[in-house]
Scaffold this motif. Structure first.
Motif: not given
Lengths: 257, 264
Positions: A147, A149-150, A167, A248, A252, A255, B85, B88-91, B95, B131, B133
């Motif tokens: 994305e 935005t990321l 990261r 994750w 996610s 959910i 977005n 960061y969903p992995w942090m 973090e 997290y 989410w």
């Protein structure tokens, strides 16, 4: 939940046991030379693989597999990131990648036998060559699908290059990267066996061919069964790794649904 | 101080490209909340990305404290509309807030202190181990604001940050922005297409005209502080500014619909 567990146990244990019993009965009833009674194969399996031939044949095979696969992982992800980032490079590389991917790697065996000999190098080269494409293409997919935005978040907070790669970009692309890793694992095993069958002095593939040539059919089958078990275990290992690394992602999405 | 001088932005080449922004000149700073409001599709986000150093202007210059912006400047933090977005969903939440500080602050203790203070100031104390989410949309956007605050910017840019949230959450977060400005003494640039929001938050409203966008009006809002969702919106000054903004945007929308590109 209980019901679920019951189904799982039946699939993992009950059904395989049934299949084995059926084969056992059939091979004892039939008595064909190339399909010896299953109990003979089990005896051969015990003699060969518990654990007499492990250092002689299994470890060399696994070492080739691991080195070839890891080379493919490093190069596949590395070039995948580079090509994923640059549209121009991607356009230049696509025809070459598609061509190389289309060449069946066993067709290169005659070449590697002459050029690299019957040592480990030739086998590792072939394993890496076949495994790199699914990893490369999936990594490119993952990186191009990030994305905007990321990325922009990373840019606006002035995240340095290495941290941006390790990261942000790699984690974001990791679901696709794992798809590539899973796709190339069975290919690695296939090429390992095939390359050991043509020109080798040890390894599981070599053992299977040697047994067949000396009419030790039970031994031959024990090698084939071992390959099945190894493939199953390696895939399980990869699945567990994926569940851990992508926890994750799974949670996610659970959910969101 | 953030300054735009004769800034224009063209996407694509001279002949076939589209001009998104035309000859913008303005200055923002001094701990004000400046809202940028305009009709949908007028190029607000382009203006914001030019300020953030994420886009390079085709002509003109953007400067922060008299230094030309060529890449995102360290005095600016950005809050995106798309928090899903942007975090960061992995942090974990903590973090995420700490991540931009890693290459700025060497001491781990100092970073943790800043993260805790920032999470506290947006009402999320103690949620650092969750997290993103696992949180509601409004709480996720609070995390993104906390990340911006922990960065300790001079200027906080917010790009339609509450556009995806329900009305009540939105009102709460608007008040959070007002509190945060008081507490941290930062300049806030807030892009929105919601006229009420643009007036309620602002010390100054920049109304953007239709594409290629320009500043249609630069209005000073003389509403008392602290502001209140009910009382402030009942004041005569509120409806005066709201009416002014509304008229301009309605005219712009009309122009964009009929297709003629006129200069105001």
């Amino acid at each position: 939940m209980r019901r679920h567990r019951g189904l799982y146990l039946s699939a993992e244990i009950l059904t395989p046991v049934l299949v084995v019993v059926v084969i056992l009965l059939a091979t004892n009833a039939g008595k064909t030379f190339f399909l010896p009674p299953l109990q003979n194969v089990f005896v051969a399996f015990g003699e060969n693989w518990l654990f007499a031939r492990i250092p002689v044949d299994v470890l060399p095979s696994l070492a080739r597999l691991a080195v070839g696969y890891l080379i493919a992982v490093v190069l596949g992800i590395g070039f995948g990131v580079l090509l994923g980032r640059s549209r121009g490079a991607r356009r230049q590389a696509t025809p070459i990648v598609e061509f190389l991917r289309a060449v069946p790697p066993p067709a290169l065996l005659p070449f590697t036998l002459v050029a690299l000999g019957i040592g480990d190098g030739a086998k590792i080269f072939l394993i890496a060559l076949v495994c790199i494409w699914p990893i490369l293409l999936n990594t490119i997919d993952g990186i191009t699908g990030i994305e905007p935005t990321l990325r922009e978040t990373g840019a606006s907070y002035r995240i340095p290059g290495a941290a941006r790669l390790f990261r942000i970009e790699l984690p974001a692309a990791s679901p696709q990267i794992f798809a590539g890793l899973r796709a190339s694992m069975p290919l690695a095993i296939i090429i390992m066996v095939v390359s050991e069958m043509m020109g080798a002095t040890n390894g599981i593939g070599f053992f299977i061919v040697q047994s067949q040539r000396s009419f030790a059919i039970a031994d031959m089958w024990s090698g084939i069964i071992l390959l099945g078990i190894l493939g199953y275990l390696l895939n399980l290992l990869l699945t567990l790794l994926e569940r851990w690394v992508l926890a994750w992602h799974r949670r996610s999405h659970a959910i969101a649904r | 101080m953030l300054t735009l001088t004769n800034v224009s932005k063209r996407y694509g080449d001279e002949q076939t490209g589209t001009l998104a922004v035309r000859d913008l000149t303005f200055e923002i700073g001094g701990g004000q909340i400046v809202t940028i409001v305009g009709p949908s599709g007028c190029g607000k986000t382009t203006v914001l990305k030019l300020m953030a150093g994420l886009l390079e202007p085709t002509t003109g210059t953007v400067t922060v404290d008299d230094v030309e912006v060529r890449r995102p400047p360290e005095q600016i933090a950005l809050v995106f509309q798309d928090y899903g977005n942007s975090l960061y969903p992995w942090m974990r939440v903590g973090e995420n807030v700490e991540f931009p500080l890693r290459h700025r602050l060497g001491s781990k203790a100092e970073r943790r202190e800043r993260v805790d203070a920032a999470l506290g100031s947006v009402g999320l104390a103690g949620l650092g181990d969750k997290y993103p989410w696992q949180l509601s949309g409004g709480m996720q956007q609070r995390v993104a604001i906390a990340r911006g605050l922990a960065y300790q910017p001079q200027i906080l840019l917010m790009d339609e940050p509450f556009g995806a949230l329900d009305a009540q959450t939105r009102a709460d977060l608007e008040d959070l922005v007002l509190q945060v400005r008081e507490r941290f003494d930062i300049t806030v640039v807030f892009v929105t297409h919601d006229i009420d929001e643009s007036v309620y938050l602002a010390d100054r409203v920049l109304v953007m005209g239709p594409r290629p966008t320009f500043i249609d009006a630069d209005l000073v809002v003389e509403l008392p502080s602290p502001r209140d969702q009910i009382e402030t919106k009942a004041l005569a000054e509120f409806s005066r500014v709201r009416g002014e903004v509304y008229r301009r945007i309605r005219a712009s929308s009309e122009l964009m619909r009929t297709g003629s590109v006129a200069v105001a």
